[in-house]
Design an enzyme around this catalytic site. Structure first.
Site, PDB file in Angstrom:
ATOM      1  N   LYS A  33       0.035  12.405  15.530  1.00  0.00           N
ATOM      2  CA  LYS A  33       1.256  12.857  16.204  1.00  0.00           C
ATOM      3  C   LYS A  33       2.015  13.783  15.276  1.00  0.00           C
ATOM      4  CE  LYS A  33       3.427  11.926  20.142  1.00  0.00           C
ATOM      5  NZ  LYS A  33       2.835  11.548  21.427  1.00  0.00           N
ATOM      6  N   GLY A  35      11.177   6.298  38.484  1.00  0.00           N
ATOM      7  CA  GLY A  35      10.875   7.608  37.879  1.00  0.00           C
ATOM      8  C   GLY A  35       9.892   8.328  38.770  1.00  0.00           C
TER       9      GLY A  35
HETATM   10  P1  NAD Z   1       8.842  13.515  33.961  1.00  0.00           P
HETATM   11  O1  NAD Z   1       9.935  14.065  33.144  1.00  0.00           O
HETATM   12  O2  NAD Z   1       7.989  14.425  34.780  1.00  0.00           O
HETATM   13  O3  NAD Z   1       9.424  12.420  34.979  1.00  0.00           O
HETATM   14  C1  NAD Z   1      10.287  11.397  34.590  1.00  0.00           C
HETATM   15  C2  NAD Z   1      11.100  10.980  35.804  1.00  0.00           C
HETATM   16  O4  NAD Z   1      11.839   9.832  35.453  1.00  0.00           O
HETATM   17  C3  NAD Z   1      12.104  12.021  36.289  1.00  0.00           C
HETATM   18  O5  NAD Z   1      12.026  12.113  37.699  1.00  0.00           O
HETATM   19  C4  NAD Z   1      13.467  11.448  35.864  1.00  0.00           C
HETATM   20  O6  NAD Z   1      14.480  11.780  36.779  1.00  0.00           O
HETATM   21  C5  NAD Z   1      13.152   9.969  35.924  1.00  0.00           C
HETATM   22  N1  NAD Z   1      14.039   9.122  35.123  1.00  0.00           N
HETATM   23  C6  NAD Z   1      14.482   9.301  33.860  1.00  0.00           C
HETATM   24  N2  NAD Z   1      15.271   8.271  33.505  1.00  0.00           N
HETATM   25  C7  NAD Z   1      15.288   7.426  34.558  1.00  0.00           C
HETATM   26  C8  NAD Z   1      15.902   6.180  34.815  1.00  0.00           C
HETATM   27  N3  NAD Z   1      16.641   5.595  33.886  1.00  0.00           N
HETATM   28  N4  NAD Z   1      15.709   5.594  36.019  1.00  0.00           N
HETATM   29  C9  NAD Z   1      14.932   6.177  36.947  1.00  0.00           C
HETATM   30  N5  NAD Z   1      14.323   7.336  36.766  1.00  0.00           N
HETATM   31  C10 NAD Z   1      14.498   7.964  35.590  1.00  0.00           C
HETATM   32  O7  NAD Z   1       7.956  12.648  32.947  1.00  0.00           O
HETATM   33  P2  NAD Z   1       6.470  12.138  33.151  1.00  0.00           P
HETATM   34  O8  NAD Z   1       5.528  13.114  32.563  1.00  0.00           O
HETATM   35  O9  NAD Z   1       6.280  11.684  34.559  1.00  0.00           O
HETATM   36  O10 NAD Z   1       6.461  10.882  32.169  1.00  0.00           O
HETATM   37  C11 NAD Z   1       7.088   9.669  32.519  1.00  0.00           C
HETATM   38  C12 NAD Z   1       6.760   8.630  31.448  1.00  0.00           C
HETATM   39  O11 NAD Z   1       5.356   8.444  31.349  1.00  0.00           O
HETATM   40  C13 NAD Z   1       7.221   8.988  30.035  1.00  0.00           C
HETATM   41  O12 NAD Z   1       7.537   7.776  29.385  1.00  0.00           O
HETATM   42  C14 NAD Z   1       5.966   9.578  29.412  1.00  0.00           C
HETATM   43  O13 NAD Z   1       6.002   9.446  28.000  1.00  0.00           O
HETATM   44  C15 NAD Z   1       4.915   8.686  30.020  1.00  0.00           C
HETATM   45  N6  NAD Z   1       3.569   9.257  30.062  1.00  0.00           N
HETATM   46  C16 NAD Z   1       3.338  10.457  30.666  1.00  0.00           C
HETATM   47  C17 NAD Z   1       2.053  10.937  30.743  1.00  0.00           C
HETATM   48  C18 NAD Z   1       1.742  12.231  31.458  1.00  0.00           C
HETATM   49  O14 NAD Z   1       0.553  12.506  31.646  1.00  0.00           O
HETATM   50  N7  NAD Z   1       2.722  12.994  31.903  1.00  0.00           N
HETATM   51  C19 NAD Z   1       0.994  10.224  30.169  1.00  0.00           C
HETATM   52  C20 NAD Z   1       1.263   8.990  29.553  1.00  0.00           C
HETATM   53  C21 NAD Z   1       2.550   8.517  29.519  1.00  0.00           C
END
Ligand code: NAD
Length: 368
Positions: free
Chosen positions: A77, A177
Site C-alpha cells: 500500500k 451505501g
Molecule cells: P463509493 O464512494 O462509490 O460509494 C460509497 C457510498 O456510500 C456513497 O453512495 C456514499 O453516499 C455512501 N455513504 C458514505 N457514508 C455513508 C453512511 N454513513 N451511510 C450510508 N451511506 C454512506 O465507494 P465504493 O467504491 O462503493 O466503496 C464502498 C466501500 O467498499 C469502501 O469502504 C471501499 O473501501 C470498499 N471497497 C470497494 C471496492 C471497490 O471495488 N470499489 C473493493 C473493496 C472494498
C-alpha cells in the site's frame, strides 16, 4: 522504538519506503508487507491525514486479501499526504514524482484507492510501466464500471444462503451505501431473484417491504441524486438502514459502521461485508453469538483486486467475471465450512486460510 519495527511481525512488512521530494513538498510512504505469493498489489491512497502506520496496516490487509483470494500476489500500500482535490496539473506532477520514486520498487504494483483514479494510474504506467486499474484505452478493466466487487459479493451471498436453506428468490436485502459496490451488488442480487428492501446513502434511507425498483434507484444515483429522492417507499435518516428487517444486510460505505452500540439493532441472517472493516471486532462477535453469519470483508469484497490482478496478467473483462465467480464461490464455501468445523469465527477461519497459503508459498521462496 523505531516506527518500522513497531508495526512488524514475522509476516512483514518486508520493506517500508519513505519518500520526500523537497522541491514539491511531496511526502509519501510505501509499505510492501509480504511478497511470498508474488509481487505486492495495493492501492495508492491520496489523503491529507495519512500516516506510515496506516500504510503498514493497509498493506497487511492486502496481504491477507490477496492470499485469501488465491492470487499470485502479496500485499502493499502507498500513502501520499496531500489534498486529493489539489489542482490537476499540480496533482499530476506529484503522482509522476511519486512514480519515479518507486521505479526501483519492483515488488510493488500500484492501483487506485481513495484520492487516486484510473488517470493517476495512467500517469504511473507512463512513468514506470507498472500499475493496475488503468484506463480501458491502456488495457485496463474498469472494475467499478463493470461492478467487479458487487458481483463477487452476490456470489458470496449465493453460497452463504445455500448453507442456511435461504432461497435467494424473494430474499430481502438491505444495502448501506449505494455507490460503486452497493449499486452493483443490488443489480446482481436482483438478477438472482432477491428483493432489495432498503438502500441508504449519506442523505438517508429508503425502504419498502415489497422491494425497490433497482433500475430507478441506480438512475437516481447516476444523476447525482440521493436514494431518498426515490418517489415511493418509506424515508428515514442514514441510521434507519440498520434496523430494516432483512435476510441479507450489506455494508458498502464506511469502516466501523456496525459497532458495540448498534450491532443489536441489525435484524438479518447474513451480513456480507462489502466495505472494508465495516464491523468492529466486538460487533462481529455479537452478531455471531446471535447466529448471524458474517461474511468477512477481505474474502467477499475481493472482486475488485481479483479483477486488477487479471488486468495485470493481460486478461479480459469477460474472463474477469469467470475468475471472480470461481474464486469467491470456493473461498466463501471454505471459510464457512472451516468456521463450522473448528468452531471459529468466519474471520479467524479466513485468516487461517490466507496464512496457510502465505506459509506454503514462503516455503518455495529463497527468502520466505
Ligand atoms: P463509493 O464512494 O462509490 O460509494 C460509497 C457510498 O456510500 C456513497 O453512495 C456514499 O453516499 C455512501 N455513504 C458514505 N457514508 C455513508 C453512511 N454513513 N451511510 C450510508 N451511506 C454512506 O465507494 P465504493 O467504491 O462503493 O466503496 C464502498 C466501500 O467498499 C469502501 O469502504 C471501499 O473501501 C470498499 N471497497 C470497494 C471496492 C471497490 O471495488 N470499489 C473493493 C473493496 C472494498
Amino acid at each position: 522504538m523505531d516506527e518500522i519495527f513497531r508495526f512488524g511481525d514475522e509476516m512483514g512488512p518486508g520493506k517500508v519506503l519513505h519518500i520526500y521530494v523537497p522541491t514539491l513538498g511531496l511526502r509519501s510512504v510505501v509499505a510492501v508487507d509480504n511478497t511470498a505469493c508474488g509481487p505486492s498489489i495495493g492501492g495508492v491512497r491520496f489523503e491529507p491525514d495519512v500516516t506510515a502506520e496506516e500504510a503498514c496496516r493497509l498493506a497487511r490487509a492486502m496481504t491477507l486479501k490477496n492470499a485469501a483470494a488465491g492470487l499470485p500476489h502479496g500485499g502493499g500500500k502507498a500513502v501520499i499526504a496531500g489534498d486529493p482535490k489539489m489542482d490537476a496539473q499540480h496533482k499530476e506532477q506529484w503522482i509522476r514524482a511519486f512514480a519515479r520514486a518507486i521505479a526501483g520498487l519492483q515488488d510493488y504494483v500500484p492501483g487506485p484507492d481513495m484520492g487516486t483514479d484510473e488517470i493517476a494510474m495512467g500517469w504511473i504506467q507512463d512513468e514506470i510501466g507498472r500499475a493496475v486499474g488503468l484506463p480501458r484505452e491502456l488495457g485496463g478493466i474498469p472494475l467499478d464500471e463493470i461492478g467487479a466487487t458487487g458481483f463477487g459479493l452476490s456470489v458470496a451471498i449465493d453460497v452463504a444462503a445455500g448453507t442456511m436453506n435461504l432461497p435467494l428468490q424473494g430474499a430481502r436485502v438491505a444495502i448501506q451505501g449505494f455507490g460503486a459496490v452497493g449499486k452493483h451488488a443490488a443489480r446482481f442480487l436482483a438478477g438472482k431473484g432477491c428483493r432489495i428492501v432498503a438502500a441508504s446513502d449519506t442523505k438517508g434511507t429508503v425502504s419498502s417491504a415489497g422491494g425497490l425498483d433497482i433500475d430507478v434507484l441506480i438512475a437516481l444515483k447516476e444523476a447525482g441524486k440521493s436514494v431518498t429522492e426515490f418517489a415511493e417507499g418509506e424515508k428515514g435518516g442514514p441510521e434507519a438502514i440498520l434496523g430494516v428487517p432483512c435476510d441479507v444486510w450489506i455494508p458498502a460505505a464506511r469502516p466501523d459502521v456496525v459497532n458495540r452500540e448498534n450491532a443489536g439493532i441489525l435484524d438479518t441472517r447474513i451480513v456480507a461485508e462489502g466495505a472494508n472493516i465495516p464491523c468492529t471486532p466486538e460487533a462481529e462477535a455479537m452478531l455471531a453469538r446471535r447466529g448471524v453469519l458474517v461474511l468477512p470483508d477481505f474474502v467477499v469484497n475481493a472482486g475488485g483486486v481479483i479483477c486488477a490482478a487479471i488486468e495485470y496478467h493481460g486478461g479480459t473483462e469477460s474472463s474477469a467475471f469467470g475468475v471472480i465467480e470461481e474464486k469467491i464461490r470456493r473461498n466463501t464455501a471454505d471459510v464457512i465450512e472451516i468456521a463450522k468445523r473448528t468452531n471459529a469465527s468466519t474471520r479467524d477461519a479466513a485468516i487461517a486460510i490466507a496464512t496457510r497459503r502465505i506459509d506454503n508459498a514462503a516455503r518455495t521462496r529463497r527468502w520466505g
